[in-house]
Design a protein around this motif. Structure first.
Motif, short mmCIF file in Angstrom:
data_model
loop_
_atom_site.label_atom_id
_atom_site.label_comp_id
_atom_site.label_asym_id
_atom_site.label_seq_id
_atom_site.Cartn_x
_atom_site.Cartn_y
_atom_site.Cartn_z
N THR A 1 -3.55 -7.02 -9.73
CA THR A 1 -4.97 -7.03 -10.05
C THR A 1 -5.66 -5.74 -9.63
O THR A 1 -6.88 -5.64 -9.68
CB THR A 1 -5.66 -8.24 -9.41
OG1 THR A 1 -5.40 -8.24 -8.01
CG2 THR A 1 -5.15 -9.54 -10.02
N SER A 2 -4.89 -4.74 -9.23
CA SER A 2 -5.41 -3.40 -8.96
C SER A 2 -4.37 -2.38 -9.36
O SER A 2 -3.16 -2.66 -9.33
CB SER A 2 -5.77 -3.22 -7.48
OG SER A 2 -4.59 -3.11 -6.69
N VAL A 3 -4.82 -1.20 -9.75
CA VAL A 3 -3.89 -0.13 -10.09
C VAL A 3 -3.04 0.25 -8.89
O VAL A 3 -1.84 0.52 -9.02
CB VAL A 3 -4.67 1.10 -10.61
CG1 VAL A 3 -3.74 2.30 -10.77
CG2 VAL A 3 -5.35 0.78 -11.94
N GLU A 4 -3.65 0.24 -7.69
CA GLU A 4 -2.91 0.64 -6.49
C GLU A 4 -1.72 -0.26 -6.24
O GLU A 4 -0.60 0.21 -5.96
CB GLU A 4 -3.85 0.65 -5.28
CG GLU A 4 -4.93 1.72 -5.31
CD GLU A 4 -6.11 1.36 -6.20
OE1 GLU A 4 -6.95 2.25 -6.46
OE2 GLU A 4 -6.19 0.18 -6.64
N ASP A 5 -1.92 -1.58 -6.33
CA ASP A 5 -0.81 -2.50 -6.11
C ASP A 5 0.22 -2.41 -7.23
O ASP A 5 1.43 -2.50 -6.98
CB ASP A 5 -1.33 -3.93 -5.99
CG ASP A 5 -1.80 -4.27 -4.58
OD1 ASP A 5 -1.75 -3.38 -3.71
OD2 ASP A 5 -2.21 -5.43 -4.36
N ALA A 6 -0.23 -2.24 -8.46
CA ALA A 6 0.71 -2.10 -9.58
C ALA A 6 1.57 -0.84 -9.40
O ALA A 6 2.79 -0.86 -9.64
CB ALA A 6 -0.05 -2.04 -10.90
N ALA A 7 0.96 0.26 -8.97
CA ALA A 7 1.72 1.50 -8.75
C ALA A 7 2.71 1.34 -7.61
O ALA A 7 3.85 1.81 -7.69
CB ALA A 7 0.75 2.64 -8.46
N ALA A 8 2.30 0.65 -6.55
CA ALA A 8 3.17 0.48 -5.39
C ALA A 8 4.40 -0.36 -5.73
O ALA A 8 5.54 -0.01 -5.36
CB ALA A 8 2.39 -0.15 -4.24
N VAL A 9 4.21 -1.48 -6.42
CA VAL A 9 5.35 -2.34 -6.72
C VAL A 9 6.23 -1.72 -7.80
O VAL A 9 7.46 -1.91 -7.80
CB VAL A 9 4.87 -3.76 -7.11
CG1 VAL A 9 4.27 -3.81 -8.49
CG2 VAL A 9 6.00 -4.77 -6.97
N THR A 10 5.66 -0.94 -8.69
CA THR A 10 6.46 -0.21 -9.68
C THR A 10 7.33 0.83 -9.00
O THR A 10 8.52 0.97 -9.32
CB THR A 10 5.55 0.45 -10.73
OG1 THR A 10 4.80 -0.56 -11.40
CG2 THR A 10 6.35 1.23 -11.75
N ALA A 11 6.76 1.55 -8.06
CA ALA A 11 7.54 2.55 -7.31
C ALA A 11 8.64 1.89 -6.51
O ALA A 11 9.76 2.42 -6.41
CB ALA A 11 6.61 3.34 -6.39
N LEU A 12 8.36 0.71 -5.95
CA LEU A 12 9.38 -0.02 -5.18
C LEU A 12 10.55 -0.41 -6.07
O LEU A 12 11.72 -0.24 -5.69
CB LEU A 12 8.75 -1.25 -4.54
CG LEU A 12 9.67 -2.12 -3.69
CD1 LEU A 12 10.19 -1.34 -2.49
CD2 LEU A 12 8.94 -3.39 -3.23
N ALA A 13 10.28 -0.94 -7.25
CA ALA A 13 11.34 -1.33 -8.18
C ALA A 13 12.18 -0.12 -8.58
O ALA A 13 13.41 -0.20 -8.66
CB ALA A 13 10.75 -2.00 -9.41
N ARG A 14 11.51 1.01 -8.81
CA ARG A 14 12.21 2.22 -9.19
C ARG A 14 13.09 2.72 -8.05
O ARG A 14 14.25 3.11 -8.27
CB ARG A 14 11.19 3.29 -9.59
CG ARG A 14 11.75 4.47 -10.33
CD ARG A 14 10.65 5.30 -10.98
NE ARG A 14 9.73 5.86 -10.01
CZ ARG A 14 8.44 5.52 -9.90
NH1 ARG A 14 7.93 4.60 -10.70
NH2 ARG A 14 7.67 6.09 -9.01
#
Length: 388
Positions: free
Chosen positions: A108-121
Motif C-alpha cells: 500500500t506504499s511505493v516504499e514497501d513495494a520497492a523493499a519487498v521487490t528488492a528482497l525477492a530479487r
C-alpha cells in the motif's frame, strides 16, 4: 535428487495459503489444475483456518502464519489477505525461503513495494503478482499484433474497468476501510489491472498522467469513507501515445468489465474481458471479429488456449494459466514470457501513487520507472514479530 532420493524436478510442489476468502478459492482451484498439492492454510485464527481448509480443500490448518512459514515442506506461499498485510507477509515468506504469489496490490506504499521487490530479487525467488488478464489468449493476440507491427504506430488508447458491487451506500466490504485496504481502493484494486494490460500489450509505459477521483458515498457501514469509488485519468506514454481511463465500482449493470481500445495508424484493437473469446480488429476497410481459435492465433496466444475453439474460456482459465506459469518458473528457475512479477507489482504502486498525487495536488504527475530506485529515506519492512 533430494535428500529423500526423490527427483526434485518431478516431485509435486506443495502450496501454502495465507488467507481463506474468495481469492484463496480462486488460487486453490488454479493450484490443483497445475498439479500442485494444496498443503495447508493459515488465517486469522486456527478455527478460521480449519473452516477454510475444509471448505476449499486446502489441506492442513495451521495455527499461525509463522507455523506455516516454518514448514519446510511448503514450496510456494500464496498471500490472499487484506491489502495492508501483503508486503509484510511476502517479506516473511521470502525470508523463510519460499517462493511467493502475492495478491495485488503488492503493497500500500511505493516504499514497501520497492523493499519487498528488492528482497525477492536479492534472494532469487520466484515472486509473482496475479495480473491475470494478461493470460486471456486474445490479450496475447493483441500484444502479438502490436509487436509484429500490424497495428502500426499506436496513437490512442481508451480503457475502462467498471463494476457495480459498491453501487449502494449500504454496500460495504473490508476493502472500503483504509486501515485494511490501503489509501487507494478503485485504482489500486482494478485500475492497476487495466494499466497493466495496456502496458503489457503496448510494451510501452505510461510516462505521465492527470487524474480526478470521486467518492460516491461519504459513509458506508456506519463509518467515514476516504477511499475512491471513481477515477478518471488522462495519460501519455513514453512512445507518444495518448489515452484516457475510467475506473468505477459504482457503474450500474457492469459486473467486471475491463475494456480497452488501442488505435494505431493501421488497425484498432478492442478487447472486452466480459466477452474474452473475441478481439475486434478495426481497419479503414475490412474490419473483422477474431474468435479465439488456436489454429489461427499467434503462437504466443495459442499457447494459452486450454480448450479447443468453441469451448469458452474465462477468468478462471486465465488464472489457471498464470499459476501454471508461476510453477513452471519455480521448477525451471526461468520466468516464462509475460509472467507478472513483483517488479510489475511495484510498477502498479508507482502508478497508484501518481494517481493519488494528481488527485490531491492537481495537474500532471510523472510516473518514474522502477529502476534505479529512488534515493533517500525508505521505510523498512517490519517483520511479523515487530508488528505484533
Amino acid at each position: 535428487m533430494n535428500e529423500n532420493g526423490t527427483d526434485a524436478v518431478s516431485a509435486p510442489l506443495r502450496a501454502g495459503f495465507i488467507g481463506g476468502g474468495f481469492m484463496a478459492a480462486v488460487h486453490g482451484r488454479a493450484v490443483r489444475t497445475a498439479g500442485v498439492i494444496p498443503a495447508g492454510v493459515a488465517s486469522s485464527t486456527l478455527e478460521s483456518a480449519g473452516r477454510a481448509a475444509a471448505r476449499l480443500g486446502l489441506g492442513h490448518a495451521y495455527s499461525s502464519v509463522e507455523q506455516l512459514l516454518d514448514d519446510d515442506s511448503i514450496d510456494v506461499v500464496h498471500i490472499c489477505t487484506p491489502n495492508v498485510t501483503h508486503a509484510e507477509f511476502a517479506a516473511a515468506a521470502l525470508q523463510a525461503g519460499k517462493h511467493v504469489v502475492c495478491e495485488k496490490p503488492l503493497a500500500t506504499s511505493v516504499e514497501d513495494a520497492a523493499a519487498v521487490t528488492a528482497l525477492a530479487r536479492t534472494l532469487g525467488r520466484t515472486a509473482a503478482v496475479p495480473f491475470v488478464y494478461r493470460f486471456h489468449p486474445m490479450v496475447r493476440e493483441a500484444r502479438a499484433r502490436v509487436r509484429h507491427g500490424q497495428v502500426g504506430r499506436v496513437l490512442t488508447i481508451q480503457g475502462s474497468f467498471l463494476q457495480d458491487w459498491l453501487l449502494s451506500s449500504e454496500d460495504d466490504d473490508w476493502r472500503v476501510d483504509e486501515s485494511l485496504g490501503g489509501p487507494s481502493r478503485a485504482f489500486a484494486d482494478i485500475g492497476s489491472h487495466l494499466c497493466d494490460v495496456i502496458e503489457f500489450i503496448l510494451n510501452d509505459r505510461i510516462s505521465r498522467l492527470a487524474a480526478l477521483t470521486r467518492t460516491a458515498f461519504s459513509q458506508r457501514g456506519g463509518r467515514d469513507v476516504r477511499t475512491e469509488d471513481i477515477v478518471s485519468v488522462v495519460f501519455e506514454t513514453r512512445g507518444g501515445a495518448v489515452g484516457t481511463l475510467l475506473i468505477s465500482q459504482v457503474a450500474p449493470g457492469r459486473k467486471n468489465r475491463l475494456a480497452l481500445e488501442i488505435s494505431g495508424t493501421t488497425e484498432t484493437l478492442t478487447f472486452d474481458q466480459e466477452q474474452p473469446e473475441t478481439l475486434w480488429v478495426g481497419r479503414r476497410s475490412g474490419s473483422q471479429l477474431l474468435v479465439r481459435d488456436p489454429a489461427v492465433l499467434d503462437p504466443s496466444a495459442a499457447r494459452y488456449c486450454s480448450l479447443p475453439a468453441g469451448h469458452p474460456q474465462g477468468y478462471q482459465d486465465a488464472f489457471n494459466s498464470f499459476i501454471s506459469d508461476v510453477y513452471l518458473a519455480v521448477r525451471s528457475g526461468t520466468a516464462p514470457d509475460g509472467l507478472p512479477l513483483f517488479e510489475d507489482g511495484l510498477r502498479a504502486s508507482r502508478l497508484t501513487s501518481a494517481v493519488q498525487r494528481s488527485a490531491r495536488e492537481g495537474g500532471w504527475q510523472d510516473v518514474p520507472p522502477n529502476y534505479p530506485e529512488p534515493t533517500g529515506h525508505k521505510t523498512p519492512l517490519l517483520t511479523l514479530k515487530e508488528r505484533q
